[in-house]
Design a protein around this motif. Structure first.
Motif, short mmCIF file in Angstrom:
data_model
loop_
_atom_site.label_atom_id
_atom_site.label_comp_id
_atom_site.label_asym_id
_atom_site.label_seq_id
_atom_site.Cartn_x
_atom_site.Cartn_y
_atom_site.Cartn_z
N GLN A 20 -3.48 4.81 1.46
CA GLN A 20 -3.80 4.29 2.99
C GLN A 20 -4.81 5.82 3.33
OE1 GLN A 20 0.60 4.66 4.42
NE2 GLN A 20 -0.18 2.37 4.92
N HIS A 54 -6.44 4.89 12.43
CA HIS A 54 -4.96 4.99 11.60
C HIS A 54 -5.06 6.41 11.11
CE1 HIS A 54 -3.29 5.37 7.47
NE2 HIS A 54 -2.81 4.61 8.19
N LEU A 91 0.35 -1.12 0.17
CA LEU A 91 0.07 0.18 -0.31
C LEU A 91 1.52 1.30 0.16
CD1 LEU A 91 -2.37 -1.15 2.79
CD2 LEU A 91 -2.39 -1.75 0.38
N PHE A 130 -4.60 -7.15 4.51
CA PHE A 130 -4.07 -5.01 3.66
C PHE A 130 -4.85 -5.29 2.01
CE2 PHE A 130 -0.40 -4.24 6.98
CZ PHE A 130 -1.59 -4.66 7.60
N GLU A 165 -7.26 -2.57 0.83
CA GLU A 165 -7.12 -1.75 0.20
C GLU A 165 -8.50 -1.51 -1.11
OE1 GLU A 165 -4.06 -1.84 -1.93
OE2 GLU A 165 -3.33 0.14 -2.40
N PRO A 186 -3.23 -0.08 6.76
CA PRO A 186 -4.09 0.81 5.88
C PRO A 186 -5.45 1.80 6.54
CG PRO A 186 -4.61 -0.61 4.90
CD PRO A 186 -4.00 -1.10 6.33
N ALA A 196 -1.58 8.09 9.43
CA ALA A 196 -0.50 7.38 8.30
C ALA A 196 1.07 8.48 9.39
CB ALA A 196 -0.18 8.03 6.88
#
Length: 806
Positions: A445, A796, A440, A568, A572, A614, A798
């Motif tokens: 993300q 989440h 990813l 993941f 995604e 993500p 990043a």
């Protein structure tokens, strides 16, 4: 002391104190040989693990290393550890392991997979066998003249053994390579598995034909049977297969039903009956004149693949056979392989010729046919490389050819090295050509986080990816889904992913077959046909029919070290807002002790997902939360409202938990209590007003994100939520009281990243469960008598993901 004569070999010695050398006796020597073989093969497997090579490579290399090609060049070592008189004993024990391994191969092989994958797999397999066989037949003309001693062998026998060894595909090795490369449940993987299944059947038929034509070996010269004897052997072999499929198969169907999960019984008598059947089948094919392993393979085909009996049977015999006995077969093969027999430029040129012919026939034939079947170029080329996989089955063919004096030492060594090279090249070539899973990127993300659980737009969908280990996780998942499911316009889409650990056991591959039979390759809408035996799908299908929830099913079959990649990938691809993971401990009801429901390795899977996900992640600690799931589905009108407590200290994780709690509060069947912890300041400084433990970061209007989230939550709930405030200084005691009380069935909390005041209060707490944060660790602990189930949520971000508490 000189080694004893083979006619005077005793089983065990009287001990060194009485002057006996244990290595001159059969059983002590066998123990040392077995230990040496296991140690060598496992050390090599560890060394080649970074290269992502299958275990069979290490086992074949280990056998060659112990044989005359390497260590065996020292004659003293060879006479001490592998004297000639011990060869029949070692090979007999190894043959028992080989017999049962071929039974497992037949057990893995699902004949119906060929029909399910249609004409494409059949065409690919047909060309993938025919072209290498024809090229092998042409090359065999040259090889028979170029290799000393092969001119004495009949051309018909030689051409069949060379053709089979070049055209064979090792089904068990291929399955594990596909799983390691994350291709097992893709279209390429399904096509390769189905084509390999057909290839396996055709190869065994050709091998039986070759054995029947080869006759018996007498001394150093082959005795060629008359054509009439060969015909009788073939007719008897066909009759044996027909008897097994027509008579024995229904009997084994009945045995499998008796040992099904419905009866909850695997009687030792049925297991014993099956094991005896393996050996009797091997004896019958040996009596006919075909190798004994053919009978064991055919008997494996008669075992039903759809039920639990095959998996349970594999688990009982797989470790002993593959872990202990089978490496002995590689050792005995390695003792026969002498690379030094390949002398001179001409001999090494023959090796290059054989490797080139094998690769050209398999890869080119499969590639062209796949293109004609409208498969894209990259996938077609990957299929060709995959179908070129050799392995144990190849080694079996070569050993039989050497045993029948069709292959001499030089030809045997050339073909063994060819099998090693073609298998070794499979993984790196496929990784270079075709790898569908992509890591990813930050843009993707961030895009996953744009969904809000409390979205009011009727067109919005709240997407959740729920991971389960087995049927025991389904009731809690259904109840959690029922809490999140709102009665208003926003719809809930649930992607249920079953996580299956792939090990060296054949039962892992059988699980793949079972999954594909149920029509669940990666992400598909579940189909009603063939679903009755899958408890996970059946339970969720019943729930789906009664609720406004869209459910999609998938299965991830991987090693634990790479399981997160599958999770993941779906997150995604489907752009989910949250991943829900089951906690590694589970308690089914009040008063019962919490036990580890899965192996320790799954804790590392959860940790990796929390670190690198993500999107948001929630860990569900089930303490009997799903015990009443059947009432929720069957009698919605009679259900008592579920009681949920939201614990809020502040920070991004708690805000995400509050956001999800707002969705729960919209459900009329849920009673939500919002407990907020605040920091009491002095009345002189605040005028008697409590100071909220909020984030240090403020919005443009001067309101902190925590205050904005709480205000928005209370406004949307409009008095339907019970609100409580607690003193931050008593946070640990208050959280324990909440968990220990019987007032709540589920407690929702953020994982961590609290404001500085909250972190100070929790700083001295020693974590028991890493990855759940301070509050989650308190509520998930098994030492405090917590009764409520817990949902720990990580938002989440990043930019902050590497700072998360783990």
């Amino acid at each position: 002391m000189l080694p004893p004569n083979i006619t005077s070999i005793n089983t065990s010695s009287d001990g060194a104190w009485q002057g006996d050398n244990p290595l001159n006796f059969a059983f002590p020597l066998l123990i040392i040989q077995t230990a040496l073989v296991l140690l060598t093969s496992h050390c090599l497997a560890f060394l080649i693990k970074p290269l992502r090579q299958p275990k069979v490579i290490a086992e074949i290399l280990g056998g060659i290393l112990l044989g005359p090609s390497a260590l065996g060049r020292n004659k003293e070592y060879l006479h001490l550890m592998f004297p000639s008189w011990s060869t029949p004993i070692l090979e007999s024990v190894a043959s028992i392991g080989l017999l049962f391994f071929l039974f497992l191969v037949g057990l893995e092989l699902d004949l119906s997979s060929i029909r399910r994958n249609g004409k494409i797999a059949f065409k690919i397999a047909l060309v993938g066998i025919t072209l290498p066989f024809l090229l092998g037949a042409g090359v065999s003309l040259f090889l028979q003249k170029a290799v000393d001693g092969e001119s004495k062998v009949g051309y018909g026998q030689f051409i069949i053994f060379i053709g089979v060894s070049l055209s064979i595909t090792a089904f068990p090795v291929l399955a594990r390579i596909l799983a390691d490369l994350k291709l097992l449940t893709t279209q390429v993987g399904q096509t390769a598995m189905a084509a390999a299944a057909f290839n396996d059947i055709a190869a065994w038929i050709l091998l039986a034909l070759a054995v029947s034509l080869a006759g018996k070996a007498s001394g150093s010269e082959s005795h060629h049977p008359s054509p009439l004897i060969s015909i009788w052997v073939l007719i008897s072999g066909v009759a044996f297969v027909a008897f097994m499929l027509i008579v024995v198969r229904p009997i084994m169907d009945w045995v499998a039903r008796q040992c099904s999960s419905d009866n909850d019984l695997v009687d030792d008598a049925y297991i014993c009956l099956t094991l005896v059947g393996v050996m009797v089948s091997g004896f019958l094919t040996d009596l006919i004149g075909i190798h004994a392993i053919f009978g064991a393979f055919v008997f494996g085909l008669t075992i039903p693949k759809g039920g639990d009996f095959a998996v349970r049977l594999m688990k009982k015999i797989q470790d002993f056979v593959s872990g202990l006995l089978l490496p002995l077969y590689f050792a005995s093969s390695g003792l026969k392989t002498d690379v030094a027999k390949i002398r001179g430029v001409e001999a090494w040129g023959l090796l290059v010729l054989v490797i080139s012919t094998a690769c050209a026939g398999k890869i080119l034939g499969t590639f062209v046919m796949a293109l004609l079947c409208m498969i894209p170029v990259r996938e077609s080329l990957a299929l060709g490389v995959l179908m070129n996989t050799k392995g144990l089955v190849e080694l079996i063919v070569l050993n039989i050819g050497r045993e029948k004096k069709v292959l001499n030492d030089e030809m045997f060594a050339i073909l063994v090295l060819m099998a090693l090279f073609t298998t070794f090249m499979t993984t790196p070539m496929v990784m270079a050509i075709y790898k569908p899973l992509r890591r990813l990127n930050p843009q993707n993300q961030q895009g996953l986080e744009r969904q809000s659980p409390s979205a009011k737009n009727s067109k919005d969908e709240f997407k959740i990816q729920a991971c389960v280990h087995g049927p025991e996780n389904v009731p809690a998942l259904i109840n959690l889904t029922e809490l999140i499911r709102t009665t208003e316009g926003s719809t809930l889409k649930l992607y249920v992913m079953r996580l299956v650990e792939l090990t060296d056991r054949s039962s892992s591959i059988l699980t793949v077959q079972k999954t594909r039979k149920n029509g669940l390759p990666f992400v598909n809408q579940f189909r009603r046909a063939g679903m009755s035996h899958d408890q996970i799908v059946a339970s969720l299908e019943a729930y789906n029919q009664l609720r406004r929830v869209t459910i999609r099913h998938s299965t991830a079959i991987s090693a634990l070290s790479t399981m997160h990649e599958d999770i993941f990938h779906v997150a995604e691809e489907k752009r989910v807002a949250m991943i829900v993971l089951p906690f590694h401990k589970q308690r089914r009801g009040e008063g019962e002790e919490e036990i580890d429901s899965v192996s320790h390795g799954w804790r590392e899977v959860n940790r990796t997902v929390l670190l690198n996900a993500p999107c948001s992640v929630a860990v569900l600690v089930d303490r009997g939360f799903g015990c009443g799931a059947h009432l929720t589905v069957a009698e919605p009108a009679a259900t008592v409202p579920k009681r949920v407590c939201i614990v809020f200290l502040g920070g991004p994780d708690d805000r995400r938990a509050l956001d999800l709690g707002g969705r729960m509060a919209e459900n009329s069947g849920v009673k939500v209590t919002f407990v907020r912890f605040i920091h009491q300041a002095s009345e002189a400084a605040t005028g008697g007003i409590a100071e909220r433990a909020t984030s240090d970061i403020s919005t443009e209007n001067g309101i902190s994100p925590d205050e904005a989230a709480v205000d928005d939550f209370m406004r949307k709930c409009d008095g339907s939520v019970e609100y409580e405030e607690k003193e931050m200084g008593t946070v640990k005691n208050e959280v324990l009281k909440i968990g220990q009380s019987r007032d709540y069935e589920l407690v929702v909390a953020g994982k961590g990243r609290f404001p500085s005041t909250a972190e100070a209060e929790l700083a001295d707490h020693q974590p028991e469960n890493v990855g759940l944060g301070p509050i989650g660790n308190i509520l998930a602990s098994s030492d405090h008598g917590i009764l409520a189930s817990v949902l720990v949520i990580q938002q989440h971000n990043a930019a902050d993901i590497n700072e998360a508490t783990v």
